[in-house]
Design a protein around this motif. Structure first.
Motif, PDB file in Angstrom:
ATOM      1  N   SER B 107      -6.320 -91.737  76.644  1.00 46.75           N
ATOM      2  CA  SER B 107      -6.340 -92.438  78.044  1.00 46.75           C
ATOM      3  C   SER B 107      -6.626 -91.587  79.299  1.00 46.75           C
ATOM      4  CB  SER B 107      -5.571 -93.728  78.226  1.00 46.75           C
ATOM      5  OG  SER B 107      -5.231 -93.833  79.526  1.00 46.75           O
ATOM      6  N   LYS B 109      -6.783 -92.560  82.254  1.00 48.61           N
ATOM      7  CA  LYS B 109      -5.820 -93.356  83.239  1.00 48.61           C
ATOM      8  C   LYS B 109      -4.414 -92.739  82.975  1.00 48.61           C
ATOM      9  CE  LYS B 109      -4.899 -97.822  85.239  1.00 48.61           C
ATOM     10  NZ  LYS B 109      -5.387 -99.172  85.308  1.00 48.61           N
ATOM     11  N   LEU B 110      -4.095 -92.693  81.739  1.00 44.54           N
ATOM     12  CA  LEU B 110      -2.714 -92.264  81.531  1.00 44.54           C
ATOM     13  C   LEU B 110      -2.584 -90.786  82.053  1.00 44.54           C
ATOM     14  CD1 LEU B 110       0.021 -92.398  80.023  1.00 44.54           C
ATOM     15  CD2 LEU B 110      -1.084 -91.744  78.055  1.00 44.54           C
ATOM     16  N   LYS B 113      -2.320 -90.898  85.902  1.00 41.44           N
ATOM     17  CA  LYS B 113      -0.807 -91.400  86.316  1.00 41.44           C
ATOM     18  C   LYS B 113       0.331 -90.617  86.284  1.00 41.44           C
ATOM     19  CE  LYS B 113      -2.026 -96.480  86.622  1.00 41.44           C
ATOM     20  NZ  LYS B 113      -1.594 -96.697  87.959  1.00 41.44           N
ATOM     21  N   LEU B 114       0.216 -89.964  84.938  1.00 37.40           N
ATOM     22  CA  LEU B 114       1.297 -89.166  84.589  1.00 37.40           C
ATOM     23  C   LEU B 114       1.375 -87.922  85.467  1.00 37.40           C
ATOM     24  CD1 LEU B 114       3.317 -88.191  82.412  1.00 37.40           C
ATOM     25  CD2 LEU B 114       1.750 -86.720  81.431  1.00 37.40           C
ATOM     26  N   PHE B 117       2.947 -89.077  88.839  1.00 36.04           N
ATOM     27  CA  PHE B 117       4.171 -89.337  88.629  1.00 36.04           C
ATOM     28  C   PHE B 117       5.079 -87.980  88.742  1.00 36.04           C
ATOM     29  CE2 PHE B 117       7.844 -89.902  85.148  1.00 36.04           C
ATOM     30  CZ  PHE B 117       8.427 -90.712  86.058  1.00 36.04           C
TER      31      PHE B 117
END
Lengths: 218, 218
Positions: B107, B109-110, B113-114, B117
């Motif tokens: 992913s 997206k993962l 986003k990581l 973060f």
DNA sequence: ATTTATTTTTAGACAAACCTAAAAAATAAA
DNA sequence: TTTATTTTTTAGGTTTGTCTAAAAATAAAT
């Protein structure tokens, strides 16, 4: 220890066993989107590994070792879901597929440290319990929203299915895990419910929807 | 898009290309712990996928598409390493194997986003640059500690190798990524250095060690 | 420029996890 | 209790990624 394919079979047997003690080849075939012949092959393999008990033509169930393995995988799956929603701001309806990949990462040290980092959560974003490092599940006295009497205040703790149609509907109605609400009216004609979402608007939901929403008293 | 095996080959070609333009079958065989015959098979496959340019007996190199893919994998690897050290309190010398698994989660997206973060880190816990979402690498004007003059204050940014012996030594001396220090003395006899770790104790290190530690002025 | 040594590729096999088609067992219906 | 239907298993194949052993190409040495 186990391949990704093996782990997926173990997890599928575990889930299907929640419904009925013995799990059939066809049920696994449907759950895993593979042909029955492939399921038979894998069952023979898992039997020699003593993960399941299996007699030809009579279905399977997990051995106690198999249950341990299944709980380990489910623990990882749900912890990662919690991480994705709580830390990475994923919507709780879009984490499942990613967690399906992450659950196969093997390091137990990673899982335990992740657990600690998240603060040892007891339930994942869908309201399902997260096994602890010893495989213990928190039990929750949850009831179906359809069985809750008028004027009682409850909190949504789980949903009965993961279908995208259901998740879409919940999002539209403004309902999610942890939402507190009070049952205002129940219409006898069609069983639909009028809910007051805590300090917010009033929504009406069908009996079908109320029958797949688990809640706990609050 | 790519299998785990394919991704490992792509990453290995990328790394070996840092040393020499053309990568040989034997070099890949050693890097990946597989037999040369297996490497040849995979190279033929990657060629048809236009990930590498490859002529039998004359080695391989990545296509521009292949470089993109490699940077994507390296981005994931290094972001996960950063996460493991910064958020989960792993030692920076024990994250590599876990990141080897996590880098294959697909992913995007993962990953993005990581990245957010973690605060868009530019370097991983070993000091290696993390490609951004477009594959760009931050370049760092880093020098070897062995070339730093007395009384200059610098920060450790990278290590020249990942050997466990080296990592153990660094841990023992209290040195890690980001450690600030000042060169106090250089002993001409054996080239050893006396360092004052910022606001802490003084340690002595060999010339061999100083020759594999990269630092940047601060 | 030959011979020798090294590197790389081809040929043929194997295990994992899937498949299709056909046979066998279990279950349901007549 | 036969017959029909459904479920499950067996038999034989395919693909991916690996292997060994042998052949071919390149590089090194005399």
């Amino acid at each position: 220890m186990f391949t990704v394919a093996e782990e997926n079979y173990i997890k599928a047997v575990y889930h299907l066993q929640q419904q009925q003690e013995m799990v059939s080849t066809n049920a696994l075939s449907a759950e895993l989107q593979t042909r029955p012949a492939s399921v038979t092959d894998m069952l023979k393999k898992l039997k020699t590994k003593r993960i399941i008990s299996y007699e030809p033509y009579h279905g399977v169930k997990l051995s106690s070792e198999g249950k341990k393995v299944a709980l380990g995988i489910i623990r990882k799956h749900r912890l990662w879901e919690y991480f994705l929603v709580d830390k990475l701001q994923f919507g709780w309806d879009e984490v499942h597929e990613v967690a399906e990949e992450l659950e196969h990462i093997s390091s137990t040290k990673l899982v335990d440290k992740l657990d600690a980092f998240l603060g040892y959560p007891k339930f994942d974003p869908h309201g399902d319990p997260i096994p602890d490092s010893k495989g213990r599940l928190a039990s929750q006295q949850q009831e179906l929203l359809s069985g809750i009497p008028i004027s009682k205040t409850v909190e949504i703790t789980a949903v009965g299915s993961q279908s995208s149609e259901l998740l879409e509907l919940l999002k539209h109605k403004g309902l999610q895990m942890g939402t507190r609400l009070e049952v205002k009216k129940i219409f006898d004609f069609d069983g639909s419910l009028e809910l007051k979402i805590k300090n917010q608007q009033v929504v009406t939901i069908s009996r079908d929807l109320a029958s797949v929403l688990f809640v706990k008293p609050v």
